[in-house]
Design an enzyme around this catalytic site. Structure first.
Site, PDB file in Angstrom:
ATOM      1  N   ASN A   1     -51.366  -7.742 -19.831  1.00  0.00           N
ATOM      2  CA  ASN A   1     -51.341  -7.837 -21.542  1.00  0.00           C
ATOM      3  C   ASN A   1     -50.097  -8.442 -21.851  1.00  0.00           C
ATOM      4  O   ASN A   1     -49.046  -8.311 -21.255  1.00  0.00           O
ATOM      5  CB  ASN A   1     -51.349  -6.420 -22.183  1.00  0.00           C
ATOM      6  CG  ASN A   1     -50.398  -5.332 -21.684  1.00  0.00           C
ATOM      7  OD1 ASN A   1     -50.028  -5.321 -20.787  1.00  0.00           O
ATOM      8  ND2 ASN A   1     -50.152  -4.426 -22.631  1.00  0.00           N
TER       9      ASN A   1
ATOM     10  N   GLU B   1     -47.793  -9.257 -25.219  1.00  0.00           N
ATOM     11  CA  GLU B   1     -47.402  -8.637 -26.668  1.00  0.00           C
ATOM     12  C   GLU B   1     -46.702  -9.651 -27.431  1.00  0.00           C
ATOM     13  O   GLU B   1     -46.018 -10.562 -26.939  1.00  0.00           O
ATOM     14  CB  GLU B   1     -46.871  -7.305 -26.802  1.00  0.00           C
ATOM     15  CG  GLU B   1     -47.815  -6.266 -25.971  1.00  0.00           C
ATOM     16  CD  GLU B   1     -47.534  -4.926 -26.036  1.00  0.00           C
ATOM     17  OE1 GLU B   1     -46.383  -4.756 -26.482  1.00  0.00           O
ATOM     18  OE2 GLU B   1     -48.487  -4.175 -26.076  1.00  0.00           O
TER      19      GLU B   1
ATOM     20  N   CYS C   1     -54.891  -8.737 -24.592  1.00  0.00           N
ATOM     21  CA  CYS C   1     -55.301  -7.520 -23.746  1.00  0.00           C
ATOM     22  C   CYS C   1     -55.299  -8.279 -22.244  1.00  0.00           C
ATOM     23  O   CYS C   1     -55.644  -9.579 -22.144  1.00  0.00           O
ATOM     24  CB  CYS C   1     -56.384  -7.158 -23.950  1.00  0.00           C
ATOM     25  SG  CYS C   1     -56.796  -5.993 -25.536  1.00  0.00           S
TER      26      CYS C   1
ATOM     27  N   GLU D   1     -57.281  -7.998 -19.931  1.00  0.00           N
ATOM     28  CA  GLU D   1     -58.960  -8.368 -19.545  1.00  0.00           C
ATOM     29  C   GLU D   1     -59.016  -9.679 -19.805  1.00  0.00           C
ATOM     30  O   GLU D   1     -59.609 -10.859 -19.127  1.00  0.00           O
ATOM     31  CB  GLU D   1     -59.954  -7.381 -20.269  1.00  0.00           C
ATOM     32  CG  GLU D   1     -59.907  -6.269 -19.773  1.00  0.00           C
ATOM     33  CD  GLU D   1     -58.953  -5.194 -20.653  1.00  0.00           C
ATOM     34  OE1 GLU D   1     -57.927  -5.812 -21.079  1.00  0.00           O
ATOM     35  OE2 GLU D   1     -59.465  -4.076 -20.722  1.00  0.00           O
TER      36      GLU D   1
ATOM     37  N   CYS E   1     -60.973  -2.379 -24.688  1.00  0.00           N
ATOM     38  CA  CYS E   1     -61.490  -2.198 -26.154  1.00  0.00           C
ATOM     39  C   CYS E   1     -62.519  -3.073 -26.301  1.00  0.00           C
ATOM     40  O   CYS E   1     -63.122  -3.717 -25.439  1.00  0.00           O
ATOM     41  CB  CYS E   1     -60.185  -2.830 -26.613  1.00  0.00           C
ATOM     42  SG  CYS E   1     -60.115  -4.609 -26.819  1.00  0.00           S
TER      43      CYS E   1
ATOM     44  N   CYS F   1     -62.518  -6.775 -26.064  1.00  0.00           N
ATOM     45  CA  CYS F   1     -62.621  -7.361 -24.384  1.00  0.00           C
ATOM     46  C   CYS F   1     -63.975  -7.317 -24.063  1.00  0.00           C
ATOM     47  O   CYS F   1     -64.357  -7.944 -23.341  1.00  0.00           O
ATOM     48  CB  CYS F   1     -61.733  -6.589 -23.534  1.00  0.00           C
ATOM     49  SG  CYS F   1     -60.088  -7.190 -23.969  1.00  0.00           S
TER      50      CYS F   1
HETATM   51  N1  THU Z   1     -54.513  -3.325 -23.913  1.00  0.00           N
HETATM   52  C1  THU Z   1     -55.131  -3.978 -23.150  1.00  0.00           C
HETATM   53  O1  THU Z   1     -54.448  -4.948 -22.399  1.00  0.00           O
HETATM   54  N2  THU Z   1     -56.675  -4.013 -22.688  1.00  0.00           N
HETATM   55  C2  THU Z   1     -57.459  -3.079 -23.379  1.00  0.00           C
HETATM   56  O2  THU Z   1     -58.597  -3.098 -23.127  1.00  0.00           O
HETATM   57  C3  THU Z   1     -56.679  -2.267 -24.555  1.00  0.00           C
HETATM   58  C4  THU Z   1     -55.251  -2.550 -24.873  1.00  0.00           C
HETATM   59  C5  THU Z   1     -53.496  -3.625 -24.329  1.00  0.00           C
HETATM   60  C6  THU Z   1     -52.929  -4.152 -25.713  1.00  0.00           C
HETATM   61  C7  THU Z   1     -51.584  -3.796 -26.129  1.00  0.00           C
HETATM   62  O3  THU Z   1     -50.778  -4.845 -25.313  1.00  0.00           O
HETATM   63  C8  THU Z   1     -51.523  -2.424 -25.492  1.00  0.00           C
HETATM   64  O4  THU Z   1     -52.540  -2.321 -24.487  1.00  0.00           O
HETATM   65  C9  THU Z   1     -51.425  -1.212 -26.472  1.00  0.00           C
HETATM   66  O5  THU Z   1     -52.820  -1.327 -27.111  1.00  0.00           O
END
Ligand code: THU
Length: 162
Positions: A63, A65, A74, A76, A113, A116
């Site tokens: 991930n 940010e 994310c 994925e 999520c 994704c």
């Molecule tokens: N996140 C992912 O990388 N994958 C997911 O399926 C859900 C959330 C990350 C996004 C963000 O950087 C952190 O987790 C908190 O939501």
């Protein structure tokens, strides 16, 4: 005592990582490695994904940010888009997704999520064969036989197509 539990068709739960087959275990290990490249100063939630392509190629993602929160991406989707751009014709066989909190080694529950799942769903439809997904839920390891199990009736373009 059995360590394997079938919750619903296409979704199998395992009590420990040791109970997974060697290939799945290896992919989880690669996903964990991928968390090292996570950039998560805001959520402090480090997510790693690893894709296994049909020819054995591994594609990691983590991930990423941004101070403008909606721009966070994310793990994925980072991995899937990397695979599509670097190995456009290769079929994705399996994907593992893991997460840990900042400064903690142990993996915590993390399921993909909805956004994704939608993207994963279109990858599966495009390649015309199932992508297995491994994730940790409820402190167990889940192996899902296809993205269609994780997202039934995902948007497929509907009447936009054609
Ligand atoms: N996140 C992912 O990388 N994958 C997911 O399926 C859900 C959330 C990350 C996004 C963000 O950087 C952190 O987790 C908190 O939501």
């Amino acid at each position: 005592m059995t360590t394997k539990r079938l919750l619903m068709k296409g979704l199998t739960f395992f009590k420990t990582l040791e109970d997974l087959d060697a290939e799945s275990k290896y992919l989880v290990h690669k996903a964990k490695e991928a968390t090292q490249t996570s950039y998560a100063p805001y959520s402090k939630f480090h997510v790693g994904a690893a894709l296994l392509l049909e020819d054995g190629t591994l594609v990691p993602g983590s991930n990423q940010e941004n101070a403008s929160y909606p721009l966070c991406m994310c793990a994925e989707r980072v991995a899937l888009y990397a695979a599509a751009s670097q190995f456009p014709r290769k079929v994705i066989k399996k994907m593992a997704v893991v997460a840990h909190k900042k400064n903690h080694k142990e993996l915590v529950n993390a399921t993909s999520c909805g956004a994704c799942r939608q993207v994963m769903s279109e990858f599966e439809m495009r390649q015309g064969s199932p992508i297995q997904v491994i994730m940790m839920e409820n402190d167990q390891w889940a192996i899902c036989s296809s993205v269609s199990v994780l997202l039934p009736m995902g948007f497929d373009g509907g009447s936009l197509k054609g």
